[in-house]
Motif scaffolding. Structure first.
Motif, PDB file in Angstrom:
ATOM      1  N   ASN A 449      -9.871 -39.304  27.612  1.00 25.44           N
ATOM      2  CA  ASN A 449      -9.162 -39.786  28.792  1.00 25.44           C
ATOM      3  C   ASN A 449      -8.908 -41.282  28.590  1.00 25.44           C
ATOM      4  O   ASN A 449      -9.826 -42.095  28.648  1.00 25.44           O
ATOM      5  N   ARG A 450      -7.648 -41.614  28.334  1.00 26.48           N
ATOM      6  CA  ARG A 450      -7.341 -42.976  27.895  1.00 26.48           C
ATOM      7  C   ARG A 450      -7.762 -44.031  28.915  1.00 26.48           C
ATOM      8  O   ARG A 450      -8.453 -44.998  28.583  1.00 26.48           O
ATOM      9  N   THR A 451      -7.353 -43.854  30.168  1.00 28.78           N
ATOM     10  CA  THR A 451      -7.664 -44.915  31.131  1.00 28.78           C
ATOM     11  C   THR A 451      -9.167 -45.020  31.373  1.00 28.78           C
ATOM     12  O   THR A 451      -9.696 -46.115  31.542  1.00 28.78           O
ATOM     13  N   ALA A 452      -9.844 -43.871  31.361  1.00 24.89           N
ATOM     14  CA  ALA A 452     -11.299 -43.930  31.539  1.00 24.89           C
ATOM     15  C   ALA A 452     -11.930 -44.677  30.369  1.00 24.89           C
ATOM     16  O   ALA A 452     -12.826 -45.508  30.544  1.00 24.89           O
ATOM     17  N   ALA A 453     -11.442 -44.381  29.166  1.00 22.09           N
ATOM     18  CA  ALA A 453     -11.982 -45.047  27.979  1.00 22.09           C
ATOM     19  C   ALA A 453     -11.711 -46.552  28.034  1.00 22.09           C
ATOM     20  O   ALA A 453     -12.577 -47.375  27.752  1.00 22.09           O
ATOM     21  N   GLN A 454     -10.478 -46.897  28.443  1.00 23.97           N
ATOM     22  CA  GLN A 454     -10.145 -48.321  28.529  1.00 23.97           C
ATOM     23  C   GLN A 454     -11.033 -49.020  29.551  1.00 23.97           C
ATOM     24  O   GLN A 454     -11.490 -50.138  29.351  1.00 23.97           O
ATOM     25  N   SER A 455     -11.257 -48.320  30.632  1.00 26.01           N
ATOM     26  CA  SER A 455     -12.066 -48.907  31.679  1.00 26.01           C
ATOM     27  C   SER A 455     -13.482 -49.168  31.171  1.00 26.01           C
ATOM     28  O   SER A 455     -14.078 -50.221  31.404  1.00 26.01           O
ATOM     29  N   ARG A 456     -14.028 -48.205  30.441  1.00 25.62           N
ATOM     30  CA  ARG A 456     -15.377 -48.367  29.889  1.00 25.62           C
ATOM     31  C   ARG A 456     -15.439 -49.537  28.906  1.00 25.62           C
ATOM     32  O   ARG A 456     -16.312 -50.389  28.970  1.00 25.62           O
ATOM     33  N   VAL A 457     -14.486 -49.561  27.991  1.00 27.24           N
ATOM     34  CA  VAL A 457     -14.475 -50.605  26.977  1.00 27.24           C
ATOM     35  C   VAL A 457     -14.321 -51.974  27.641  1.00 27.24           C
ATOM     36  O   VAL A 457     -15.043 -52.929  27.346  1.00 27.24           O
ATOM     37  N   PHE A 458     -13.397 -52.041  28.570  1.00 27.12           N
ATOM     38  CA  PHE A 458     -13.178 -53.301  29.264  1.00 27.12           C
ATOM     39  C   PHE A 458     -14.453 -53.764  29.959  1.00 27.12           C
ATOM     40  O   PHE A 458     -14.849 -54.925  29.866  1.00 27.12           O
ATOM     41  N   ALA A 566      -7.760 -50.992  34.154  1.00 22.71           N
ATOM     42  CA  ALA A 566      -7.292 -49.662  33.775  1.00 22.71           C
ATOM     43  C   ALA A 566      -6.039 -49.298  34.567  1.00 22.71           C
ATOM     44  O   ALA A 566      -5.115 -48.680  34.040  1.00 22.71           O
ATOM     45  N   ARG A 567      -6.002 -49.714  35.833  1.00 15.71           N
ATOM     46  CA  ARG A 567      -4.824 -49.435  36.655  1.00 15.71           C
ATOM     47  C   ARG A 567      -3.596 -50.124  36.081  1.00 15.71           C
ATOM     48  O   ARG A 567      -2.497 -49.585  36.089  1.00 15.71           O
ATOM     49  N   ALA A 568      -3.819 -51.346  35.571  1.00 21.73           N
ATOM     50  CA  ALA A 568      -2.684 -52.141  35.104  1.00 21.73           C
ATOM     51  C   ALA A 568      -2.283 -51.791  33.671  1.00 21.73           C
ATOM     52  O   ALA A 568      -1.336 -52.339  33.141  1.00 21.73           O
ATOM     53  N   SER A 569      -3.004 -50.862  33.025  1.00 24.38           N
ATOM     54  CA  SER A 569      -2.773 -50.660  31.599  1.00 24.38           C
ATOM     55  C   SER A 569      -1.543 -49.797  31.335  1.00 24.38           C
ATOM     56  O   SER A 569      -1.162 -48.964  32.137  1.00 24.38           O
ATOM     57  N   ALA A 570      -0.955 -50.009  30.165  1.00 25.35           N
ATOM     58  CA  ALA A 570       0.257 -49.281  29.781  1.00 25.35           C
ATOM     59  C   ALA A 570      -0.101 -48.202  28.772  1.00 25.35           C
ATOM     60  O   ALA A 570      -1.140 -48.270  28.130  1.00 25.35           O
ATOM     61  N   PRO A 571       0.785 -47.209  28.608  1.00 27.05           N
ATOM     62  CA  PRO A 571       0.539 -46.178  27.594  1.00 27.05           C
ATOM     63  C   PRO A 571       0.364 -46.811  26.225  1.00 27.05           C
ATOM     64  O   PRO A 571       0.814 -47.937  25.984  1.00 27.05           O
ATOM     65  N   ALA A 572      -0.292 -46.100  25.319  1.00 23.17           N
ATOM     66  CA  ALA A 572      -0.632 -46.697  24.037  1.00 23.17           C
ATOM     67  C   ALA A 572      -0.119 -45.837  22.898  1.00 23.17           C
ATOM     68  O   ALA A 572       0.064 -44.640  23.044  1.00 23.17           O
ATOM     69  N   ASP A 573       0.143 -46.480  21.739  1.00 26.53           N
ATOM     70  CA  ASP A 573       0.573 -45.696  20.577  1.00 26.53           C
ATOM     71  C   ASP A 573      -0.628 -45.292  19.728  1.00 26.53           C
ATOM     72  O   ASP A 573      -1.763 -45.580  20.062  1.00 26.53           O
ATOM     73  N   GLU A 574      -0.350 -44.660  18.605  1.00 28.93           N
ATOM     74  CA  GLU A 574      -1.423 -44.082  17.812  1.00 28.93           C
ATOM     75  C   GLU A 574      -2.462 -45.112  17.368  1.00 28.93           C
ATOM     76  O   GLU A 574      -3.657 -44.895  17.492  1.00 28.93           O
ATOM     77  N   MET A 575      -1.976 -46.233  16.819  1.00 28.73           N
ATOM     78  CA  MET A 575      -2.913 -47.251  16.343  1.00 28.73           C
ATOM     79  C   MET A 575      -3.808 -47.717  17.479  1.00 28.73           C
ATOM     80  O   MET A 575      -4.998 -47.937  17.319  1.00 28.73           O
ATOM     81  N   GLU A 576      -3.180 -47.888  18.615  1.00 27.42           N
ATOM     82  CA  GLU A 576      -3.953 -48.396  19.745  1.00 27.42           C
ATOM     83  C   GLU A 576      -5.007 -47.403  20.216  1.00 27.42           C
ATOM     84  O   GLU A 576      -6.141 -47.777  20.495  1.00 27.42           O
ATOM     85  N   LYS A 588     -22.088 -49.149  24.674  1.00 29.42           N
ATOM     86  CA  LYS A 588     -23.456 -48.770  25.004  1.00 29.42           C
ATOM     87  C   LYS A 588     -23.463 -47.392  25.640  1.00 29.42           C
ATOM     88  O   LYS A 588     -24.347 -46.600  25.412  1.00 29.42           O
ATOM     89  N   ASN A 589     -22.515 -47.147  26.501  1.00 26.28           N
ATOM     90  CA  ASN A 589     -22.414 -45.828  27.114  1.00 26.28           C
ATOM     91  C   ASN A 589     -20.995 -45.307  26.958  1.00 26.28           C
ATOM     92  O   ASN A 589     -20.141 -45.557  27.792  1.00 26.28           O
ATOM     93  N   PRO A 590     -20.742 -44.577  25.879  1.00 27.62           N
ATOM     94  CA  PRO A 590     -19.371 -44.116  25.647  1.00 27.62           C
ATOM     95  C   PRO A 590     -18.982 -42.908  26.497  1.00 27.62           C
ATOM     96  O   PRO A 590     -17.840 -42.493  26.474  1.00 27.62           O
ATOM     97  N   LEU A 591     -19.918 -42.359  27.255  1.00 27.82           N
ATOM     98  CA  LEU A 591     -19.674 -41.047  27.865  1.00 27.82           C
ATOM     99  C   LEU A 591     -18.803 -41.078  29.113  1.00 27.82           C
ATOM    100  O   LEU A 591     -18.130 -40.119  29.429  1.00 27.82           O
ATOM    101  N   ALA A 592     -18.869 -42.169  29.852  1.00 24.33           N
ATOM    102  CA  ALA A 592     -18.147 -42.180  31.122  1.00 24.33           C
ATOM    103  C   ALA A 592     -17.707 -43.591  31.436  1.00 24.33           C
ATOM    104  O   ALA A 592     -18.250 -44.561  30.908  1.00 24.33           O
ATOM    105  N   ASP A 593     -16.701 -43.698  32.313  1.00 27.13           N
ATOM    106  CA  ASP A 593     -16.300 -45.031  32.717  1.00 27.13           C
ATOM    107  C   ASP A 593     -17.264 -45.530  33.794  1.00 27.13           C
ATOM    108  O   ASP A 593     -18.136 -44.785  34.238  1.00 27.13           O
TER     109      ASP A 593
END
Ligand code: ADP
Ligand code: MG
Length: 611
Positions: A449-458, A566-576, A588-593
């Motif tokens: 789930n891209r936005t969830a992943a971005q949210s976690r990483v952020f 995550a709300r403000a994020s744009a779609p991403a290409d393959e590299m991204e 530290k916790n990759p499982l959930a945002d």
């Protein structure tokens, strides 16, 4: 001395014992389960190694508790039935250091005043036991009985003499459930004591002395629940937390399997459960709750158990410090467990060669500022994989003139190992509906789930940068004014330094108004006023003191920021998305945002075949 003309007769009277006991019973013995609790606690206080509880008809007809504890000598059998007779407390000073369950000396006389009560007990060194019965406040002559060492108490026809109270009882089934829960909770707190509970001749549970908590939970609450739990243990002088807690990714439908104990006493406390729930969000799937059996060991002086006659509620003398301690403990443990989980996944996925695991061989993501030198606000990207366009602004920025020296390579080496190693054997398949990224993995199919992943990483990057004080700000072209409701304005006023330290250029503008002149560089899009307002709300709600609870306050900010990003994020290409997946796996916790939304799930080949 003045004497009134007409002397009124004195109207204050000392209540007869029977009435006083019945009044006390109204508080202590609100329902059959409360009787069971008092009796079992007495058995535990008496050092029993075996406790057998039997009841009929939801406890109304009969409750019997039998133990092999220290027992009572004939004189004590009678004394135990007197109000305020206790062997556990001598003076008021003892009240501050209570370790036993009982201390009020109220339970037995209260229970006896509202039932047909039979007590028999035999103390060590006595050839026989003593039995007394109490019926409508009338205590029988003690008589000698043959029995093994210990105590047996029978409470029959509870509340028969108090119809008002009887009316308030719920169905037998409800009362039985209360009794069962109460016994389960006490049994869990004392794994070394053999325990049984029988209802109308049917065994509810039976558990011999167990080697530890986990075995006892399995015996008493079932193996399925026990299998979901992992141990937690941490402490500092005067404060210790231990027990079992849901492992990340697991959770229950309700919060009814979340139990707290303070000094082995089952308790209900808003601060404790709040701290746990808050720290566990992000590790437990959204809409679900952690299961937990958590034992707080705290010096008795730091705790007031004498708040309520049934002692189920406690008051913590220093709520903030206990809450922070619990939050940090749960958060750390969850991160640890999540990391173990993701390392397992990564080991399964990449079959890494041991040499590749040596951290020296791996490039350190944040030690390549030269790649970004010259550009004004360039987000630092994860180590491998060129990333032409960041899909979400990274919170810390390696710019030409950073506000502080660039951070050293991240301390947690295993994070990077997993991060660099992991997705190398993932094959990108495509993105569905803009948000669901599909990978083929050696084991099956993985959906991110891209936005969830971005949210976690952020969130994790952001926290790190806040801790390191490594923040850039952006000056606003036009300053903005906004107003808050008075209470929130007051909160912001008091904690304005916290916001300033974290990149929000705020100042008070008279009344309940504030002016914003700059924002953290990561802040994109509109809505900074709403963002600030929400952050202030959280701080006010939780009675947080950012100057004292820095970690907690930063965490609050990071959660809000990650949702915003995550709300403000744009779609991403393959590299991204590859870079994102890689970075996610090093979290530290990759499982959930941070809100608990799962970041990915994997379907095994077996599962694919089956479907
Ligand atoms: P408390 O537990 O607050 O002292 P109780 O009314 O529950 O008051 O019990 C009064 C006293 O009776 C206890 O202090 C203890 O000395 C004695 N007693 C009660 N139950 C037992 C038992 N199962 N075994 C031994 N002694 C007991
Ligand atoms: Mg007691």
């Amino acid at each position: 001395m003045q004497t009134p003309e007409k002397q009124a007769a004195s109207r204050i009277r000392i209540l007869p014992d029977k009435v006083a006991n019945q009044i006390a019973a109204g508080e202590v013995v609100e329902r059959p389960a409360a009787v069971v609790k008092e009796l079992v606690e007495n058995s535990l206080d008496a050092g029993a190694t075996r406790i057998d509880v039997y009841f009929e008809d939801g406890g109304r007809r009969l409750i019997r508790v039998e133990d092999d504890g220290c027992g009572m000598c004939p004189d004590d059998v009678l004394l135990a039935l007197e109000r305020h007779a206790t062997s556990k407390l001598r003076d008021a000073a003892d009240l501050n250091a209570i370790r036993s369950f009982g201390f009020r000396g109220e339970a037995l006389p209260s229970i006896a005043s509202v039932s047909r009560f039979t007590l028999r007990s035999r103390a060590g060194g006595w050839a026989e036991g003593t039995e007394v019965t109490v019926n409508s406040g009338h205590v029988s002559e003690p008589r000698a009985v043959g029995m093994a060492g210990g105590t047996r108490i029978e409470v029959a026809h509870l509340f028969e003499s108090v119809p008002a109270r009887r009316k308030f009882l719920k169905s037998d089934r409800t009362e039985s459930a209360h009794i069962a829960l109460c016994c389960r909770l006490l049994a869990v707190a004392h794994p070394g004591v053999s325990f049984s509970l029988t209802e109308n001749g049917r065994t509810v549970f039976r558990s011999p002395a167990c080697p530890g908590l986990c075995e006892r939970v399995a015996e008493v609450f079932g193996r399925e629940l026990a299998a979901e739990l992992r141990p937690i243990e941490t402490g500092r002088p005067g404060l210790r937390l231990s027990g079992l807690i849901s492992r990340p990714g697991q959770g229950r439908a309700t919060r009814s399997e979340l139990f707290w104990y303070a000094n082995e006493r089952p308790v209900e406390n808003r601060i404790l459960s709040g701290a746990l729930l808050e720290a566990a969000t992000g590790f437990i799937p959204r809409g679900r709750f952690p299961a937990a059996f958590l034992f707080l060991d705290i010096s008795p002086e730091a705790l007031d158990v004498n708040v309520h006659p049934t002692k189920r509620e406690i008051r913590l003398r220093d709520e903030t410090s206990v809450r922070n301690f619990v939050s940090a403990a749960v958060l750390n443990r969850m991160e640890e467990l999540a990391r173990e989980g993701s390392q397992k996944l990564s080991a399964r996925t990449t079959l890494p060669d041991p040499a590749a695991l040596r951290p020296a061989v791996l490039p350190a993501p944040q030690t390549r500022p030269e790649a970004n030198a010259g550009k004004a606000l360039v987000p630092v990207q994860p180590a491998a994989g060129p990333s032409p366009r960041p899909s979400v602004p990274a919170p810390y920025q390696a710019a030409a003139k950073p506000a502080a020296p660039p951070p050293a390579a991240p301390p947690a080496r295993d994070r990077r190992i997993a991060g660099d190693a992991l997705p190398s054997r993932w094959r990108y398949l495509g993105t569905a509906h803009g948000n669901f990224v599909l990978f083929e993995t050696p084991d099956g199919l993985l959906c991110l789930n891209r936005t969830a992943a971005q949210s976690r990483v952020f969130y994790e990057d952001y926290l790190q940068s806040l801790r390191e004080g490594h923040l850039l700000t952006q000056q606003l072209l036009f300053t903005r004014l906004f107003e808050l409701p008075p209470l929130l304005a007051d909160t912001l006023e008091r904690h304005i330094d916290f916001f300033r330290a974290n990149g929000f250029g705020l100042e008070s503008f008279g009344g309940d108004s504030f002016r914003i002149s700059s924002l953290p560089a990561w802040f994109e899009g509109e809505g900074c006023e709403d963002f600030i307002k929400e952050a202030v709300e959280r701080i006010a709600e939780n009675g947080m003191r950012p100057d004292r609870d820095a970690e907690l306050a930063r965490d609050t900010l990071a959660r809000l920021a990650s949702a915003h990003a995550a709300r403000a994020s744009a779609p991403a290409d393959e590299m991204e998305v590859l870079a994102l997946a890689r970075r996610l796996m090093s979290c530290k916790n990759p499982l959930a945002d941070p809100k608990g939304r799962p970041t990915y799930f994997e379907l095994s080949r077996g599962e694919l075949e089956k479907r």
